[in-house]
Design a protein around this motif. Structure first.
Motif, PDB file in Angstrom:
ATOM      1  N   ASP A 103       0.819  -1.213   0.000  1.00  0.00           N
ATOM      2  CA  ASP A 103       0.000   0.000   0.000  1.00  0.00           C
ATOM      3  C   ASP A 103       0.854   1.265   0.000  1.00  0.00           C
ATOM      4  OD1 ASP A 103      -2.810   0.777  -0.031  1.00  0.00           O
ATOM      5  OD2 ASP A 103      -2.361   1.774   1.869  1.00  0.00           O
ATOM      6  N   ARG A 150       1.827   1.730  -3.553  1.00  0.00           N
ATOM      7  CA  ARG A 150       0.671   2.188  -4.329  1.00  0.00           C
ATOM      8  C   ARG A 150       0.424   3.675  -4.117  1.00  0.00           C
ATOM      9  NH1 ARG A 150      -4.273   3.558  -3.097  1.00  0.00           N
ATOM     10  NH2 ARG A 150      -4.099   2.844  -0.939  1.00  0.00           N
ATOM     11  N   ARG A 151       0.454   4.115  -2.855  1.00  0.00           N
ATOM     12  CA  ARG A 151       0.193   5.533  -2.564  1.00  0.00           C
ATOM     13  C   ARG A 151       1.297   6.433  -3.095  1.00  0.00           C
ATOM     14  NH1 ARG A 151       0.490   6.041   2.588  1.00  0.00           N
ATOM     15  NH2 ARG A 151       0.433   3.900   3.384  1.00  0.00           N
ATOM     16  N   GLU A 199       0.525   6.864  -6.781  1.00  0.00           N
ATOM     17  CA  GLU A 199      -0.637   7.719  -7.019  1.00  0.00           C
ATOM     18  C   GLU A 199      -0.331   9.186  -6.747  1.00  0.00           C
ATOM     19  OE1 GLU A 199      -3.747   6.023  -4.694  1.00  0.00           O
ATOM     20  OE2 GLU A 199      -4.067   4.320  -6.072  1.00  0.00           O
ATOM     21  N   TYR A 248      -6.134  -2.485  -7.668  1.00  0.00           N
ATOM     22  CA  TYR A 248      -5.556  -1.183  -8.007  1.00  0.00           C
ATOM     23  C   TYR A 248      -4.929  -1.186  -9.401  1.00  0.00           C
ATOM     24  CZ  TYR A 248      -6.315  -0.222  -3.097  1.00  0.00           C
ATOM     25  OH  TYR A 248      -6.895  -0.043  -1.857  1.00  0.00           O
TER      26      TYR A 248
END
Length: 624
Positions: free
Chosen positions: A159, A162-163, A166, A201
């Motif tokens: 995560d 992923r962040r 993004e 995602y």
């Protein structure tokens, strides 16, 4: 690694945990000599270390050539050695490179105690490389997840990546490649949930076909051999692409390098045409071969120089003499009736011919069981532009059979061509054992999968079983030979019992009569579970297709029997395009009109001699 003879045009990414360079000499020798590393675009390293006051990643970059740069970031000291993340890249193929670094969160103490007793929590880093590959913007994350912890800990570390992604400008292709240390997840059933969480995602696991990247004997010689998948490559792309992923079983570490070759493409439309009988398919295949300008790649289990075989030979000879590269890969056993004179005529005309697994190979090496290692695939690729696959061989006796062949154009043709190329070079080098797993896919609604003997995984078989498990409304299939393994039968029965409309279309008469009897062994159990069984009466049925609901379909060479599942080279096209699937399902319903349904009451009234033969033949099903 046979395909290294080819001129490579793809983007190549390799990820490898090099185990603190403990096997330094073997590690360096592998990088020097293994052709997979030659010209690699990006090499991601975990547990890079330092030897002779130099980082291992620096030495590897130097070995690869002056065009390579590197970034080496120590995370901690482990058992007296530096443990670092590193990334090595080719400055000739990657431009505008920027490399960043961030920490991954520590595993929670409870997870560390629960899943990996005796392993303390470790500092973990992730490198990030942004670059341009041609006109494509890439972002590559090179993490090393903690050994301790279970699914929740892996997801927490994922995560963070992923962040980070993004929060940055959008890249057209984003990779996560590294040692994700999924030790415990297989035991707790977490591999699939982890993959599904990544998919949520937009990340696709392009290493899904790989089941082994680590062997305990590489780290601890005194331990029994334990193998697991710890290394992954995930991809999120805004572009179409085709790729192959494989693992190299080479010395130098307790991990094996994971290699992906990938080609980005502009979005292309896929077009197809089905042929439901052999004559129409032969005619279309010959017409495309006559239009060939650069290459014809032909692969078949059966090729006989009878009337139809001579038509193909004539076109192949004509094209070879005109400068087109013509290659034929035929199975030595399936095509044993092909005359020596025909082979010589083709070769003298310039046609390149390889026979897969001829009898001399298994007799001279005393590997009698390898007699069952056959190339059962049916592939034709013309100019890398159009491809055919299905169940049709080249033998006049097949005239009038109900079979299925598909002609397809689009990105998936490259994957089909790669499948041919891979087995061609393995056959050329007489490599009869599957040294690495291979999956050939595209990012669109079509996937090409191959099964190989000696491989620990069987992508076509697994796709079937996973598809049946997910089925909600229907599962329709056609196969000429039906003697599947237990896991396939269990999946069918469970689907029928949960209300899925499961229908099997089998031949009334087979070209192998004993299979008519052997197949009946399974009918009683399936009928009791609610599976509907139909026998095709119109002509000899040789088609190999299946549809699940409205969003899954396959056509190819694989029969639903144990031999095809585990012991033969097979190739199937899979579709997630509703239009393609509708075409197959529509034809299935047409075929049912020429079939007779078998009921449980009818089946119980079959002759006693048949019941006895069904039982007697059961031990031999693995050879069907």
């Amino acid at each position: 690694m046979a395909e290294e003879s080819l001129e490579r045009k793809n983007f190549r990414l390799i990820t490898w945990n090099i185990h603190l360079a403990k096997h330094y000499t073997k590690l360096i020798e592998t990088v020097k000599t293994d052709p997979a590393f030659k010209g690699v675009d990006v090499l991601v390293l975990q547990e890079s270390s330092e030897t002779n006051n130099r980082s291992t990643s620096e030495e590897i970059a130097e070995l690869l050539g002056p065009q390579y740069a590197f970034r080496h970031e120590p995370a901690q000291r482990l058992r007296g050695r530096v443990q670092a993340n590193a990334i090595v890249w080719n400055t000739k193929t990657l431009k505008d490179v920027e490399v960043g670094l961030f920490k991954l969160p520590l595993v929670r103490r409870w997870d560390a105690l629960r899943y990996r007793k005796g392993f303390k929590r470790n500092e973990r880093l992730c490198l990030r490389l942004d670059a341009k590959y041609g006109s494509t913007s890439l972002r590559i994350y090179a993490p090393h997840f903690d050994t301790a912890g279970g699914l929740s800990s892996k997801l927490a570390q994922f995560d963070v990546i992923r962040r980070d992604n993004e929060g940055l400008p959008v890249a057209e292709a984003v990779f996560i490649a590294g040692d994700l240390n999924t030790f415990s997840l297989r035991k707790v059933g977490g591999l699939k949930p982890f993959r599904e969480a990544a998919a949520k995602y937009g990340f696709t696991d392009i290493s899904q076909a790989i089941t082994v990247t680590w062997n305990s004997r590489g780290a601890y010689r005194y331990l029994p051999s334990i193998e697991q998948k710890l290394d992954w490559i995930l991809l999120k792309s805004k572009m179409d692409y085709t790729y192959t992923t494989r693992v190299l079983r080479v010395p130098g570490s307790d991990h094996y390098p994971l290699v992906t070759d990938l080609r980005f493409q502009k979005p292309q439309e896929t077009t197809w045409e089905f042929y439901w009988c052999t004559e129409l398919a032969w005619k279309a295949m010959l017409q495309d071969c006559q239009k060939a300008e650069a290459s014809i790649d032909f692969e078949s289990y059966i090729f006989i120089d009878d009337a139809i075989g001579k038509q193909f030979m004539s076109v192949f000879i004509q094209k070879a003499q005109a400068g087109v590269r013509v290659r034929m890969l035929i199975d030595a056993l399936g095509s044993h009736l092909l005359s020596w004179e025909a082979l010589e005529t083709l070769r003298k005309a310039g046609v390149e011919i390889l026979e897969y697994n001829p009898p001399t190979s298994w007799i001279t090496r005393l590997k009698m069981f390898s007699l069952f290692n056959r190339d059962h695939r049916k592939i034709l690729v013309v100019d890398n532009r159009v491809a055919y696959t299905g169940g049709i061989g080249i033998n006049e006796i097949m005239s009038g059979w109900r079979d299925t062949q598909v002609r397809i154009q689009g990105p998936v043709v490259e994957a089909i061509a790669s499948a041919f190329e891979h087995l061609w070079y393995k056959t050329l080098k007489h490599e009869d054992e599957q040294a690495e797993n291979l999956i050939l896919q595209t990012s669109g609604p079509f996937t090409f999968r191959v099964n190989s003997p000696y491989s620990p995984i069987h992508p076509i078989a697994e796709a079937y079983i996973e598809g049946i498990h997910r089925a909600k409304s229907s599962f329709y299939f056609i196969t000429p030979y039906f003697a599947p393994p237990k896991e396939f039968l269990r999946a069918m029965v469970r689907a029928a019992k949960r209300g899925v409309d499961v229908r099997a279309l089998l031949p009334q008469k087979s070209d192998h009569p004993y299979l008519n009897v052997a197949t009946g062994y399974y009918f009683s159990g399936l009928l009791r579970a609610g599976v509907k069984i139909y026998l095709y009466e119109n002509s000899l049925l040789h088609s190999k297709t299946a549809t699940i609901d409205e969003d899954w379909a396959t056509v190819g060479s694989m029969n639903l029997d144990t031999l095809s599942f585990y012991y033969l080279h097979e190739a199937n096209l899979f579709s997630f395009d509703p239009r393609f699937n509708a075409d197959l399902q529509k034809q299935f319903l047409v075929d049912l009109k020429n079939s007779k349904e078998i009921t449980l009451a009818d089946w119980k009234r079959r002759p006693m001699w048949r019941k006895i033969l069904e039982v007697l033949l059961r031990p031999f099903h693995m050879f069907f």
